[in-house]
Write a protein that holds these residues in place. Structure first.
Motif, PDB file in Angstrom:
ATOM      1  N   VAL A  83      -1.016   3.286  -8.576  1.00  0.00           N
ATOM      2  CA  VAL A  83      -2.473   3.325  -8.641  1.00  0.00           C
ATOM      3  C   VAL A  83      -3.014   3.681  -7.262  1.00  0.00           C
ATOM      4  N   GLU A  84      -3.664   4.836  -7.175  1.00  0.00           N
ATOM      5  CA  GLU A  84      -4.244   5.284  -5.921  1.00  0.00           C
ATOM      6  C   GLU A  84      -5.662   4.767  -5.760  1.00  0.00           C
ATOM      7  N   SER A  85      -6.082   4.631  -4.530  1.00  0.00           N
ATOM      8  CA  SER A  85      -7.460   4.257  -4.220  1.00  0.00           C
ATOM      9  C   SER A  85      -7.810   4.786  -2.833  1.00  0.00           C
ATOM     10  N   GLY A  86      -9.101   4.761  -2.525  1.00  0.00           N
ATOM     11  CA  GLY A  86      -9.538   5.139  -1.187  1.00  0.00           C
ATOM     12  C   GLY A  86     -10.157   6.511  -1.068  1.00  0.00           C
ATOM     13  N   GLY A  87     -10.154   7.271  -2.146  1.00  0.00           N
ATOM     14  CA  GLY A  87     -10.777   8.585  -2.087  1.00  0.00           C
ATOM     15  C   GLY A  87     -12.290   8.486  -2.017  1.00  0.00           C
ATOM     16  N   GLY A  88     -12.927   9.629  -1.805  1.00  0.00           N
ATOM     17  CA  GLY A  88     -14.380   9.657  -1.758  1.00  0.00           C
ATOM     18  C   GLY A  88     -14.898  10.898  -1.088  1.00  0.00           C
ATOM     19  N   LEU A  89     -16.170  10.850  -0.754  1.00  0.00           N
ATOM     20  CA  LEU A  89     -16.848  11.961  -0.087  1.00  0.00           C
ATOM     21  C   LEU A  89     -16.943  11.651   1.409  1.00  0.00           C
ATOM     22  N   VAL A  90     -16.538  12.611   2.228  1.00  0.00           N
ATOM     23  CA  VAL A  90     -16.569  12.414   3.674  1.00  0.00           C
ATOM     24  C   VAL A  90     -16.997  13.718   4.325  1.00  0.00           C
ATOM     25  N   GLN A  91     -17.647  13.617   5.451  1.00  0.00           N
ATOM     26  CA  GLN A  91     -18.077  14.810   6.174  1.00  0.00           C
ATOM     27  C   GLN A  91     -16.914  15.417   6.944  1.00  0.00           C
ATOM     28  N   PRO A  92     -16.987  16.699   7.208  1.00  0.00           N
ATOM     29  CA  PRO A  92     -15.948  17.324   8.042  1.00  0.00           C
ATOM     30  C   PRO A  92     -15.803  16.590   9.366  1.00  0.00           C
ATOM     31  N   GLY A  93     -14.559  16.392   9.765  1.00  0.00           N
ATOM     32  CA  GLY A  93     -14.267  15.638  10.979  1.00  0.00           C
ATOM     33  C   GLY A  93     -14.090  14.161  10.746  1.00  0.00           C
ATOM     34  N   GLY A  94     -14.404  13.702   9.557  1.00  0.00           N
ATOM     35  CA  GLY A  94     -14.293  12.287   9.247  1.00  0.00           C
ATOM     36  C   GLY A  94     -12.886  11.865   8.885  1.00  0.00           C
ATOM     37  N   SER A  95     -12.771  10.590   8.511  1.00  0.00           N
ATOM     38  CA  SER A  95     -11.478   9.995   8.193  1.00  0.00           C
ATOM     39  C   SER A  95     -11.539   9.224   6.888  1.00  0.00           C
ATOM     40  N   LEU A  96     -10.398   9.151   6.239  1.00  0.00           N
ATOM     41  CA  LEU A  96     -10.221   8.321   5.047  1.00  0.00           C
ATOM     42  C   LEU A  96      -8.808   7.777   5.064  1.00  0.00           C
ATOM     43  N   ARG A  97      -8.635   6.629   4.420  1.00  0.00           N
ATOM     44  CA  ARG A  97      -7.287   6.109   4.222  1.00  0.00           C
ATOM     45  C   ARG A  97      -7.074   5.904   2.733  1.00  0.00           C
ATOM     46  N   LEU A  98      -6.086   6.578   2.216  1.00  0.00           N
ATOM     47  CA  LEU A  98      -5.697   6.415   0.825  1.00  0.00           C
ATOM     48  C   LEU A  98      -4.608   5.355   0.716  1.00  0.00           C
ATOM     49  N   SER A  99      -4.658   4.622  -0.369  1.00  0.00           N
ATOM     50  CA  SER A  99      -3.622   3.626  -0.658  1.00  0.00           C
ATOM     51  C   SER A  99      -3.041   3.898  -2.030  1.00  0.00           C
ATOM     52  N   CYS A 100      -1.791   3.558  -2.182  1.00  0.00           N
ATOM     53  CA  CYS A 100      -1.115   3.688  -3.470  1.00  0.00           C
ATOM     54  C   CYS A 100      -0.322   2.409  -3.693  1.00  0.00           C
ATOM     55  N   ALA A 101      -0.764   1.631  -4.661  1.00  0.00           N
ATOM     56  CA  ALA A 101      -0.094   0.377  -4.982  1.00  0.00           C
ATOM     57  C   ALA A 101       0.865   0.594  -6.140  1.00  0.00           C
ATOM     58  N   ALA A 102       2.086   0.127  -5.979  1.00  0.00           N
ATOM     59  CA  ALA A 102       3.121   0.323  -6.985  1.00  0.00           C
ATOM     60  C   ALA A 102       3.495  -0.985  -7.652  1.00  0.00           C
ATOM     61  N   SER A 103       3.728  -0.907  -8.958  1.00  0.00           N
ATOM     62  CA  SER A 103       4.229  -2.070  -9.676  1.00  0.00           C
ATOM     63  C   SER A 103       5.740  -2.041  -9.662  1.00  0.00           C
ATOM     64  N   GLY A 104       6.360  -3.158 -10.010  1.00  0.00           N
ATOM     65  CA  GLY A 104       7.805  -3.173 -10.096  1.00  0.00           C
ATOM     66  C   GLY A 104       8.460  -3.670  -8.827  1.00  0.00           C
ATOM     67  N   SER A 105       9.712  -4.101  -8.955  1.00  0.00           N
ATOM     68  CA  SER A 105      10.420  -4.715  -7.838  1.00  0.00           C
ATOM     69  C   SER A 105      11.307  -3.739  -7.089  1.00  0.00           C
ATOM     70  N   MET A 106      11.352  -2.492  -7.534  1.00  0.00           N
ATOM     71  CA  MET A 106      12.276  -1.532  -6.929  1.00  0.00           C
ATOM     72  C   MET A 106      11.568  -0.542  -6.023  1.00  0.00           C
ATOM     73  N   PHE A 107      10.358  -0.859  -5.593  1.00  0.00           N
ATOM     74  CA  PHE A 107       9.558   0.071  -4.783  1.00  0.00           C
ATOM     75  C   PHE A 107      10.333   0.552  -3.570  1.00  0.00           C
ATOM     76  N   SER A 108      11.058  -0.337  -2.925  1.00  0.00           N
ATOM     77  CA  SER A 108      11.682  -0.017  -1.646  1.00  0.00           C
ATOM     78  C   SER A 108      12.789   1.026  -1.742  1.00  0.00           C
ATOM     79  N   ILE A 109      13.252   1.339  -2.941  1.00  0.00           N
ATOM     80  CA  ILE A 109      14.326   2.320  -3.054  1.00  0.00           C
ATOM     81  C   ILE A 109      13.803   3.740  -3.201  1.00  0.00           C
ATOM     82  N   TYR A 110      12.512   3.864  -3.425  1.00  0.00           N
ATOM     83  CA  TYR A 110      11.948   5.179  -3.691  1.00  0.00           C
ATOM     84  C   TYR A 110      11.468   5.872  -2.423  1.00  0.00           C
ATOM     85  N   THR A 111      11.721   7.176  -2.348  1.00  0.00           N
ATOM     86  CA  THR A 111      11.001   8.008  -1.406  1.00  0.00           C
ATOM     87  C   THR A 111       9.600   8.187  -1.969  1.00  0.00           C
ATOM     88  N   MET A 112       8.609   7.951  -1.136  1.00  0.00           N
ATOM     89  CA  MET A 112       7.219   8.026  -1.588  1.00  0.00           C
ATOM     90  C   MET A 112       6.528   9.232  -0.972  1.00  0.00           C
TER      91      MET A 112
END
Length: 115
Positions: A5-34
């Motif tokens: 599940v991604e979050s953090g998107g939106g509208l930003v002006q040129p030169g601005g910043s955003l941070r996207l997050s992606c939350a994963a379910s499950g216990s095997m997250f650490s084995i995946y290349t993301m």
């Protein structure tokens, strides 16, 4: 099975910043290349950045090198994309990907860079 599940998107002006997050379910997250991919209007989906399972190595598309940083917190089952110095051409839907034996995708989050 991994749900992303991604979050953090939106509208930003040129030169601005955003941070996207992606939350994963499950216990095997650490084995995946993301990875983070993006798809602009009328364009194919392209790789933006990717990070190995332990976070020891990352690679970036040439167009975002020096501006975007991918990171992960395996304790929180979350991967991040810090985006700075955003440009109008960064406008796209950004997708989170978990790559292992199978690939899993999130639903995407819209990033719009416009004045």
């Amino acid at each position: 099975q991994v749900q992303l599940v991604e979050s953090g998107g939106g509208l930003v002006q040129p030169g601005g910043s955003l941070r996207l997050s992606c939350a994963a379910s499950g216990s095997m997250f650490s084995i995946y290349t993301m990875g983070w991919y993006r798809q602009g209007p009328g364009k194919q989906r392209d790789l933006v950045a990717r990070i190995t399972s332990a976070g020891g190595s990352a690679n970036y598309a040439d167009s975002v090198k020096g501006r975007f940083t991918i990171s992960r917190d395996n304790a929180k089952n979350t991967v991040y994309l810090q985006m700075t110095s955003l440009k109008p051409e960064d406008t796209a839907v950004y997708y989170c990907n978990a790559h292992g034996v199978y690939d899993f995708w999130g639903q995407g989050t819209q990033v719009t860079v416009s004045s």
